[in-house]
Design a protein around this motif. Structure first.
Motif, PDB file in Angstrom:
ATOM      1  N   HIS A 145       0.565  -0.940   0.251  1.00 39.97           N
ATOM      2  CA  HIS A 145      -0.060   0.054   0.479  1.00 39.97           C
ATOM      3  C   HIS A 145       0.675   1.362  -0.610  1.00 39.97           C
ATOM      4  O   HIS A 145       0.701   2.603   0.799  1.00 39.97           O
ATOM      5  CB  HIS A 145      -1.252  -0.297   1.048  1.00 39.97           C
TER       6      HIS A 145
ATOM      7  N   THR B  97      -7.602  -6.764 -13.023  1.00 41.39           N
ATOM      8  CA  THR B  97      -7.505  -5.895 -13.691  1.00 41.39           C
ATOM      9  C   THR B  97      -8.410  -5.099 -13.439  1.00 41.39           C
ATOM     10  O   THR B  97      -8.851  -4.080 -14.383  1.00 41.39           O
ATOM     11  CB  THR B  97      -8.000  -6.605 -15.264  1.00 41.39           C
ATOM     12  N   SER B  98      -9.370  -4.513 -12.293  1.00 41.24           N
ATOM     13  CA  SER B  98     -10.327  -3.759 -12.280  1.00 41.24           C
ATOM     14  C   SER B  98     -10.342  -3.429 -10.571  1.00 41.24           C
ATOM     15  O   SER B  98      -9.684  -5.178  -9.875  1.00 41.24           O
ATOM     16  CB  SER B  98     -11.841  -4.138 -12.784  1.00 41.24           C
ATOM     17  N   ALA B  99     -11.008  -2.853 -10.075  1.00 45.39           N
ATOM     18  CA  ALA B  99     -10.623  -2.361  -8.324  1.00 45.39           C
ATOM     19  C   ALA B  99     -12.070  -2.911  -7.532  1.00 45.39           C
ATOM     20  O   ALA B  99     -11.978  -3.234  -6.749  1.00 45.39           O
ATOM     21  CB  ALA B  99     -11.543  -0.874  -8.202  1.00 45.39           C
ATOM     22  N   ALA B 100     -12.768  -3.588  -8.330  1.00 48.34           N
ATOM     23  CA  ALA B 100     -13.881  -4.743  -7.985  1.00 48.34           C
ATOM     24  C   ALA B 100     -14.639  -5.877  -9.189  1.00 48.34           C
ATOM     25  O   ALA B 100     -14.180  -5.036 -10.346  1.00 48.34           O
ATOM     26  CB  ALA B 100     -14.608  -4.023  -7.664  1.00 48.34           C
TER      27      ALA B 100
ATOM     28  N   GLY C 196     -10.868   1.489 -19.618  1.00 49.21           N
ATOM     29  CA  GLY C 196      -9.272   1.523 -20.931  1.00 49.21           C
ATOM     30  C   GLY C 196      -9.071   0.373 -21.461  1.00 49.21           C
ATOM     31  O   GLY C 196      -9.022   0.810 -22.491  1.00 49.21           O
TER      32      GLY C 196
ATOM     33  N   LEU D 106     -18.948  -1.408 -12.610  1.00 46.88           N
ATOM     34  CA  LEU D 106     -18.789  -1.747 -10.676  1.00 46.88           C
ATOM     35  C   LEU D 106     -17.360  -1.809 -10.649  1.00 46.88           C
ATOM     36  O   LEU D 106     -16.816  -1.000 -10.043  1.00 46.88           O
ATOM     37  CB  LEU D 106     -19.543  -2.467 -10.648  1.00 46.88           C
ATOM     38  N   GLY D 107     -16.781  -2.393 -11.463  1.00 47.48           N
ATOM     39  CA  GLY D 107     -15.248  -2.709 -11.201  1.00 47.48           C
ATOM     40  C   GLY D 107     -14.008  -1.233 -11.987  1.00 47.48           C
ATOM     41  O   GLY D 107     -13.281  -1.021 -10.960  1.00 47.48           O
ATOM     42  N   GLN D 108     -14.901  -0.622 -11.692  1.00 46.48           N
ATOM     43  CA  GLN D 108     -13.997   0.756 -12.368  1.00 46.48           C
ATOM     44  C   GLN D 108     -14.509   2.305 -11.535  1.00 46.48           C
ATOM     45  O   GLN D 108     -13.540   2.313 -10.576  1.00 46.48           O
ATOM     46  CB  GLN D 108     -14.412   1.415 -13.870  1.00 46.48           C
TER      47      GLN D 108
ATOM     48  N   ASP E 144      -0.960   2.279  -3.581  1.00 48.13           N
ATOM     49  CA  ASP E 144      -2.443   2.102  -2.639  1.00 48.13           C
ATOM     50  C   ASP E 144      -3.248   2.257  -3.873  1.00 48.13           C
ATOM     51  O   ASP E 144      -4.462   2.722  -3.781  1.00 48.13           O
ATOM     52  CB  ASP E 144      -2.801   3.054  -1.763  1.00 48.13           C
ATOM     53  N   GLU E 145      -2.714   2.581  -5.292  1.00 47.55           N
ATOM     54  CA  GLU E 145      -3.897   3.396  -6.132  1.00 47.55           C
ATOM     55  C   GLU E 145      -3.128   3.189  -7.657  1.00 47.55           C
ATOM     56  O   GLU E 145      -2.178   2.805  -7.167  1.00 47.55           O
ATOM     57  CB  GLU E 145      -3.949   5.042  -5.763  1.00 47.55           C
ATOM     58  N   PRO E 146      -4.111   2.495  -8.225  1.00 47.08           N
ATOM     59  CA  PRO E 146      -3.173   2.160  -9.726  1.00 47.08           C
ATOM     60  C   PRO E 146      -2.633   3.398  -9.910  1.00 47.08           C
ATOM     61  O   PRO E 146      -1.460   3.158 -10.820  1.00 47.08           O
ATOM     62  CB  PRO E 146      -4.102   2.090 -10.900  1.00 47.08           C
TER      63      PRO E 146
ATOM     64  N   ASN F 177      -6.560  -5.258  -6.545  1.00 50.37           N
ATOM     65  CA  ASN F 177      -7.222  -4.823  -6.111  1.00 50.37           C
ATOM     66  C   ASN F 177      -7.063  -2.908  -5.627  1.00 50.37           C
ATOM     67  O   ASN F 177      -8.232  -2.522  -7.059  1.00 50.37           O
ATOM     68  CB  ASN F 177      -8.400  -5.276  -5.437  1.00 50.37           C
ATOM     69  N   HIS F 178      -5.553  -3.078  -4.882  1.00 51.83           N
ATOM     70  CA  HIS F 178      -5.773  -1.511  -5.445  1.00 51.83           C
ATOM     71  C   HIS F 178      -5.409  -0.673  -6.458  1.00 51.83           C
ATOM     72  O   HIS F 178      -4.896   0.157  -7.087  1.00 51.83           O
ATOM     73  CB  HIS F 178      -5.211  -1.244  -3.849  1.00 51.83           C
TER      74      HIS F 178
ATOM     75  N   PRO G 110      -5.096   0.359 -18.795  1.00 52.83           N
ATOM     76  CA  PRO G 110      -4.421   0.931 -19.180  1.00 52.83           C
ATOM     77  C   PRO G 110      -3.245   2.061 -19.012  1.00 52.83           C
ATOM     78  O   PRO G 110      -2.544   2.616 -19.563  1.00 52.83           O
ATOM     79  CB  PRO G 110      -4.960   1.742 -20.832  1.00 52.83           C
TER      80      PRO G 110
ATOM     81  N   GLY H  82     -15.679   0.800  -8.176  1.00 56.79           N
ATOM     82  CA  GLY H  82     -16.577   0.458  -6.973  1.00 56.79           C
ATOM     83  C   GLY H  82     -15.209  -0.423  -6.116  1.00 56.79           C
ATOM     84  O   GLY H  82     -13.733   0.366  -6.409  1.00 56.79           O
ATOM     85  N   GLY H  83     -14.809  -1.027  -5.412  1.00 59.56           N
ATOM     86  CA  GLY H  83     -13.996  -1.647  -4.789  1.00 59.56           C
ATOM     87  C   GLY H  83     -13.659  -1.498  -3.170  1.00 59.56           C
ATOM     88  O   GLY H  83     -13.819  -0.834  -2.882  1.00 59.56           O
ATOM     89  N   GLN H  84     -12.691  -2.027  -3.143  1.00 58.34           N
ATOM     90  CA  GLN H  84     -12.374  -1.761  -1.345  1.00 58.34           C
ATOM     91  C   GLN H  84     -11.566  -0.337  -1.097  1.00 58.34           C
ATOM     92  O   GLN H  84     -11.934   0.084  -0.473  1.00 58.34           O
ATOM     93  CB  GLN H  84     -11.221  -3.237  -0.853  1.00 58.34           C
ATOM     94  N   ARG H  85     -10.745  -0.616  -1.991  1.00 58.07           N
ATOM     95  CA  ARG H  85      -9.708   0.782  -2.156  1.00 58.07           C
ATOM     96  C   ARG H  85     -11.181   1.895  -1.446  1.00 58.07           C
ATOM     97  O   ARG H  85     -10.726   3.240  -1.136  1.00 58.07           O
ATOM     98  CB  ARG H  85      -8.790   0.831  -3.121  1.00 58.07           C
TER      99      ARG H  85
END
Lengths: 381, 1065
Positions: free
Chosen positions: A12, A138-141, B629, B876-878, A59-61, A90-91, A96, B880-883
């Protein structure tokens, strides 16, 4: 040993701590990069064959350049050939625009021995006898079972197979599970070890399993209440393949996050007299009503713990909730100097009355009384 | 340092043409002879500080012999670096200016006109009502403080009687209260108060409002809190988006789940209906096949039975023929037994009838016998012909039977062939249908892929266009080279600073110049230079606001700046700082003015806002493509996929037909799933038909083989018939005529036999007897012959019947030989078993088309929902998320922490504020009697002055002097000498001035004091002057000048008007 690995995750880097003051936040944020060097030191001292980083390293992309430059600096400083595998979590999912994209300067600046998992079913042979298989977020969630994209062991493949994914092994009703990892996945995919990341506590998910599934946890805690943080997993694969890999917890974290509540002055004094607190993040809550002298002592102890312009803080990062610290005003006047000028005494009496009779001004009046006490006592001293 | 007067300039005030007096802190002794205008100077000071310029009271300053309006400039320092200059031109509407300086050299204008007097009273807080009120007294305003500081010393009563109770407003009382309290304060209290004030000042302004500057503790906290709130709001919005997206996903998942269930239900219902339909069809087909098999079996069994009957008939016929042959043999034996007897009898007759008659009779008998033989021969031939004809008839009958059988079989075979053909044709047609559907499916898939590619391309084009526009807007904004907002703010701040600094320079300058000789000079006023000529002794004046320069030929250059060097330097620094930034920004932006810069910034902001908006729109578009993306990637993949599908579709097209032609020709194409189901349905039909064909084909082939064999038999029989027919007469005629011919022949034979008998009757007796015997024997022989012939005929008939039956039986056997009754039975049983095994279908047939439509709708709905779900999951993948959840939690914690910090700060500084207020209240209560504070300094000095003769001076709560204690008694001031009263008044004035930290002007006072007291007073003034400015205006300088004071010879400062008539300027 047939193979030695170091498994880490959830660095993180670049994480913010907005509930702390800016200087404290900076200290905590920096600590996350400092631990990376210690992790690599462990890898070096243990002479591991590879370092697996199981996601959420940032912590972020798209973290600020300071953070990925810091990682580049740490990695470039090593004269290594042992592979280091970076897995997007996921963080910091592989998108891209993320730092893991091949056009990003971070990716381009990585030494040749550092590999980024950039496609599902990614493979990296470790010599002739072992292979790492991995799939990135490949995505946050998402509810994709990334582990299912790992190739199964083929008939005749006798190599040590290590899986590397990021996700959650728990499944609670009503809880949104991201990138679930079903139990038994390691055995089902023909893996000897499943290296995963996400949970900040060190945890072997299925204790006793012949193919362990392990969370190494965050190398530095990110919040109060997190348990069993500050570690990496050192994994040893015996030559006797019938034996399960040995997973050792190696401590690398420097910071200790503590929450304390003091209900009395002795408790506060005991805390203030503790030895090394320089690497402690302390959330201190005061729940006590004390007479003026102790109130003043409490303030001085807090000042010593938290530091001042002239004094180095004893606690690395101190966060004090003093709303529960109340002044007993009944005999406050008795504690002032007897030869205090009458006008000051009159002022003190007024404040005492306010503290006693005006609930709306009570807190301010108590504080004003203490201010006056300190000024008078200072002058007296 | 206390407030002190720095400079006084006056023009045209009473007799003074001009005066310029510089003062210093401490004791100033302004001295000059009577009538020089000393009192005028003091009046000018009073008027400048107290009197509005337009007031008629200002007339007292006007010189009776000068037209010019009295003009005064008074410069005084309120506190360090806070130097005020008041400029007033009295009379008429008056002119007033108030200027402020930090260094006494460079002034900036703070106000002008009527407002200046109000401002001045706010600065001084002397208890004077600002102008404008209706209740104000006419004349020179006065208050307790003005009387003390500026009062006429000669008016002792006014000084001693002055009271705060008479002040026009409370400002003087308040100021004195504070001042006298400070005077009475305990040093420890002062220290505490100073510390508290210091902490108070950190957080609050003088009016108790929270400080908002950079050093304010609230500012950073507020910034942090704003940041935290903004962050929390942002994360909350993101969370809301996430929750919304998640809720949408959950909703869509539920909907998709329900739609899937509906789809499955509909598909199951359709499948069940289709299965039931298929079962019905199968049952119908099986029933039909069973009926056909039963018919086949029945026919075969009938043929077998017929063959068996024929065979039995053959056996019976042969048995009958055998019986008949036995009868024939018996008949031939009986005939053979009779014929020798008849021959012997005939021989006997012949012997007996050897005569002529007998010979004649015998000849005739022989002829009859010959005729009988001929007839018998003809009958035998006839019977042979009939037999042959019957054989042909039987052959024809067999042929007819065979032909009928062939026809029947051909018909059945044709039916089966027709069925097979129909099934095969339907299969071919369905296969073509499948091909057509596959073609349509390929076309539809291509079309869908192409449409998706187009849609993506359109999305991407729009997104790119938006991004390009955003980029262009940003580039334009960049090209504008507009200053950053912070730079602009800084520039504006610097500009304001510069203007303020320059304003401070504009203090107003005036010089007067009287050349001794004529000459020329370049006069520069506020930067504007003009050449001027001067006449000798001609006095000229110049005024400027900021800068004034005289370059006098042959003399030198005199340059005067307003506001002093410090302010000038400050203004130059401010200008340089402004210029440095402005030049940089102007050069960068290519503009000349700040307004242009602001316009550029505004334009750039608008462009950037527009760019952000377009970027947002582009992002939304990309989001609509499913994944922010991947749009470009999808744009590459989608056309490739469309191409692939086009190639796949092209392979399915008819020669010469392109995919596009096909799509255009067919208009709207059905969906992939619908087509897939249609194709599957057709394939099912084809499979069923192929199964049926597989069953029909061997049966048709078997039947065809049997038919071929029958045909061969038929041809063989026909050939045989043709052969028989060729050899014989028309058998139909033969048979038709046989009976009649047989009857004719029988009748002729009967006639011949009768004739023979008649002839034989003509024989002799012996002969006759012999003949009778012979006749009997002949009769018997004939009967026997007939019996034999009949038997023969019967045998022949039986043999023919047997042969015919044998032929028929053979034919039947041949027919039956090709039949496998057992196999047919097995087939029939299998069909029956198959039919029995088929599940029974309950209920009535459903509307398949309706069910198909429902299933199709449900499938389409499910597909659509899955597509939406996929899109929502992508979104949602874009977002959302735990972050985001962690960030939201962090933001919440941060806000809570800041609230705690703010509360703590508020409590801490609130404590300081409350302590300050409480201390003030306690102090006020402690020192409510103002007079007490003055009693001590005045009384002590009075005692020192009078060597203890006089005691405490009585000073009331309103600071009114009430009397003085003399010898233990309280005396009224009226009871003491004028000199003592004058000295008490002086001490009071000094005490008040010291308490206020203000200058005090003592004009021609102490005229009644003896030299000793004067010496003491001079010493006292020196002592007081160490804290305050004391301005003594006197015509007796010797009493004051001891060398430590600032002495001003007013004769060098004041120029009086020439006396000699009115003067104009």
């Amino acid at each position: 040993m047939a193979l030695k690995l170091l498994h880490t995750a959830d660095w993180h880097l670049g994480r913010r701590f907005p509930s702390f003051e800016r200087e404290q936040e900076t200290r905590l944020t920096r600590a996350r990069l400092e631990v990376v060097g210690r992790i690599l030191d462990v890898a070096e001292s243990r002479k591991v064959d590879a370092v697996l980083c199981a996601g959420d390293l940032f912590d972020e992309p798209m973290p600020q350049q300071d953070w990925w430059n810091g990682v580049l600096r740490e990695l470039s400083g090593r004269r290594w050939q042992r592979p280091v595998v970076l897995l997007p979590g996921n963080h910091d999912p592989l998108t891209p625009n993320s730092i893991y994209h091949e056009t990003h300067n971070f990716r381009r600046g990585l030494p040749s021995y550092v590999h980024v998992v950039d496609k599902p079913g990614w493979e990296l042979p470790l010599g002739d006898n072992a292979v790492v298989v991995a799939s990135p977020c490949t995505s946050a969630a998402g509810d994709t079972k990334l582990v299912e994209s790992l190739p199964k062991r083929e008939a005749g493949d006798e190599r040590i197979r290590i899986g590397l994914v990021h996700g959650q092994t728990f499944d609670i009703d009503g809880h949104q599970t991201n990138f679930p990892i079903p139990r038994g996945s390691a055995a089902e995919r023909g893996l000897d070890y499943l290296a995963i990341g996400d949970t900040h506590a060190f945890r072997e998910v299925e204790p006793g399993a012949s193919a362990p599934t392990v969370y190494p946890g965050a190398p530095e805690a990110t919040n109060f209440g997190e348990r069993d943080t500050g570690n990496v997993a050192a994994v040893f694969f015996p030559l006797d393949r019938r034996r399960a890999p040995i997973v050792c917890k190696e401590a690398v974290g420097a910071w200790n996050w503590r929450e304390e509540t003091c209900h009395s002055m002795p408790e506060l004094r005991a805390l203030a007299s503790e030895g090394e607190l320089a690497k402690t993040v302390l959330r201190l809550k005061l729940e006590m009503a004390v007479p003026m002298a102790e109130y003043d002592e409490a303030e001085r102890l807090l000042a010593a713990l938290g530091g001042s312009l002239a004094a180095t803080p004893r606690v690395g990062v101190l966060n004090v909730d003093r709303q529960g610290l109340r002044l007993l005003t009944e005999d406050a006047l008795a504690q002032f100097n007897a030869d205090m000028p009458p006008v000051l005494r009159a002022a003190a009496e007024r404040l005492q009355t306010l503290a006693r009779e005006d609930p709306q001004q009570k807190e301010h009046a108590e504080r004003a009384l203490h201010h006056l006490y300190r000024l008078v006592m200072r002058d007296a001293a | 340092m206390a407030m002190w007067i720095r400079q006084l300039e006056a023009t045209d005030c009473a007799g003074i043409a001009s005066a310029s007096v510089s003062l210093q802190p401490g004791l100033n002794v302004l001295h000059g002879p009577n009538e020089l205008g000393k009192s005028t100077l003091v009046k000018a000071i009073r008027a400048t500080l107290l009197l509005p310029a337009g007031s008629t009271a200002g007339e007292q300053l006007r010189a009776w012999n000068v037209d010019g309006a009295p003009y005064v400039e008074l410069t005084f320092e309120q506190e360090a670096q806070r130097i005020w200059r008041v400029r007033k031109r009295f009379g008429g509407s008056g002119q007033t200016y108030l200027e402020l300086s930090r260094d006494g050299r460079e002034f900036s204008q703070e106000g002008r006109g009527r407002g200046v007097d109000g401002s001045l009273q706010d600065i001084l807080r002397w208890g004077i009502q600002p102008p404008g009120g209706k209740s104000g007294k006419r004349g020179m305003p006065s208050s307790f403080i003005t009387t003390a500081l500026l009062g006429d010393q000669r008016d002792i009563d006014a000084i001693l009687e002055a009271s705060l109770a008479n002040d026009p407003n409370a400002s003087g009382r308040e100021r004195l209260t504070v001042a006298l309290q400070a005077l009475a304060e305990d040093p420890r209290f002062k220290q505490v108060l100073a510390s508290v004030q210091e902490r108070f000042d950190e957080a609050y302004t003088a009016t108790g409002r929270r400080r908002s500057g950079r050093g304010s503790p609230w500012t950073r906290l507020r910034e942090d809190r704003n940041d935290a709130e903004q962050r929390e709001q942002e994360t909350r919005q993101q969370l809301e988006h996430t929750a919304s997206a998640r809720s949408r996903v959950a909703e869509l998942q539920q909907q998709a789940f329900e739609a899937d269930a509906e789809k499955e239900q509909a598909a199951d219902a359709l499948k069940a209906a289709q299965a039931a339909e298929r079962q019905r069809a199968e049952i119908a087909a099986a029933t039909k096949a069973l009926a056909a098999a039963q018919e086949d079996l029945r026919k075969a069994q009938a043929q077998v039975r017929s063959r068996d009957e024929k065979i039995a008939a053959v056996v019976a016929a042969e048995q009958e023929a055998e019986t008949l042959r036995e009868s024939l043999a018996s008949a031939e034996q009986a005939l053979a037994a009779v014929q020798p007897l008849a021959k012997a009898a005939s021989e006997r007759v012949k012997q007996l009838e050897s005569g002529d008659a007998e010979q004649g009779r015998r000849l005739r008998e022989q002829e009859a016998q010959n005729q009988h033989l001929k007839l018998t021969q003809r009958k035998t031939e006839l019977e042979a012909k009939v037999a042959a004809a019957q054989q042909i008839a039987e052959c024809e009958s067999a042929i007819r039977n065979t032909q009928a059988d062939i026809e029947q079989r051909t018909e059945a075979l044709e039916e089966q062939r027709r069925l097979l053909g129909e099934a095969e044709a339907a299969t071919v047609a369905d296969k073509r249908g499948i091909e057509a559907l596959e073609r349509e499916r390929a076309g539809a898939r291509y079309l869908a892929a192409a449409e998706r590619a187009q849609a993506l391309a359109a999305l991407a084009k729009t997104a790119k266009s938006l991004e390009k526009r955003a980029q262009t807007a940003r580039a334009k904004a960049q090209e504008l080279k507009a200053p950053a907002r912070a730079e602009l703010d800084e520039l504006q701040q610097l500009d304001a600073d510069r203007q303020v600094a320059e304003g401070k320079l504009a203090v107003g300058l005036a010089i007067e110049f009287t050349p001794e000789n004529a000459g020329t000079a370049d006069v520069t006023l506020d930067g504007e230079t003009r050449a001027r000529e001067f006449n000798a002794s001609e006095r000229v004046r110049y005024e400027a606001r900021r800068e004034l320069k005289l370059a006098i030929d042959g003399v030198g250059v005199l340059q005067v700046w307003g506001g002093g060097l410090h302010l000038r330097q400050e203004a130059e620094t401010a200008t340089d700082r402004w210029r440095e930034l402005a030049d940089n920004l102007f050069a960068r932006a290519g503009v000349q003015t700040t307004t242009d810069l602001e316009d550029k910034r505004r334009e750039a902001d608008e462009l950037l806002a527009s760019a952000d908006k377009q970027d947002d729109e582009a992002k939304q578009l990309r989001l609509r493509s499913g994944n922010t993306g991947e749009l470009e990637q999808q744009m590459v993949v989608a056309p490739a996929e469309a191409n692939q599908r086009r190639e796949a579709a092209a392979k399915r097209m008819d020669p010469g037909v392109s995919v596009e032609d096909y799509i255009e020709e067919h208009g709207e194409l059905r969906g992939d799933e619908e087509l897939a189901e249609a194709i599957e349905a057709l394939k099912d039909k084809v499979r069923q038909r192929e199964l049926l064909c597989g069953q029909l084909r061997p049966r048709v082939e078997l039947e065809a083989g049997q038919l071929d064999r029958l045909q061969e038999d038929l041809e063989h029989a026909q050939q045989k018939l043709r052969d028989s027919t060729a050899k014989s007469e028309d058998w139909h005629r033969v048979l038709d005529e046989a009976k009649a011919k047989r009857q004719v022949l029988d009748e002729e034979l009967a006639k011949v036999d009768a004739e023979i008998l008649a002839i034989q009757a003509e024989a002799t007796a012996a002969a006759e007897d012999a003949r009778q015997v012979l006749a009997k024997l002949r009769q018997e022989e004939s009967a026997k012959t007939k019996a034999r012939d009949d038997a023969k005929q019967l045998v022949l008939g039986a043999q023919m019947a047997s042969e015919r039956l044998k032929g028929e039986a053979e034919t039947m056997r041949n027919t039956v030989e090709g039949l496998d009754v057992s196999a047919l039975q097995t087939a029939r049983d299998e069909k029956q078993a198959f039919l029995d095994a088929l599940p029974k279908v309950d209920g009535t047939p459903k509307d398949l088309a309706e069910l198909e439509r429902i299933a199709s709708d449900a499938a389409n709905n499910a597909t659509s929902l899955h597509h939406e779900l996929s899109t929502a999951q992508g979104a949602l993948g874009q977002v959302g998320g735990q972050r985001i959840e962690e960030q939201a939690e962090q933001a919440k914690e941060a806000r809570a922490a800041l609230e705690r910090r703010e509360h703590e700060l508020e409590v801490d500084y609130g404590g300081w504020k409350l302590l300050r207020e409480t201390l003030a209240e306690a102090e006020r209560e402690d020192a409510s009697h103002l007079g007490d504070a003055l009693v001590k300094p005045v009384s002590e000095r009075m005692a020192a002055l009078t060597n203890g003769r006089y005691g405490a001076v009585g000073i009331g709560a309103q600071l009114d002097a009430t009397g003085i204690r003399l010898g233990g008694d309280e005396r009224s001031f009226d009871d003491v000498s004028v000199g003592t009263r004058e000295q008490i008044a002086l001490l009071l004035r000094l005490a008040v001035a010291e308490a206020l930290g203000s200058f005090v002007i003592l004009d021609d006072h102490l005229t009644q004091s003896d030299p000793d007291r004067m010496a003491w007073i001079r010493s006292l003034l020196g002592e007081a002057a160490r804290k305050i400015q004391v301005v003594v205006v006197t015509c007796h300088p010797a009493a004051y000048l001891v060398g430590e004071e600032h002495a001003v010879d007013l004769t060098r400062c004041i120029k009086r008007h020439e006396v000699g008539g009115p003067q104009t300027r």
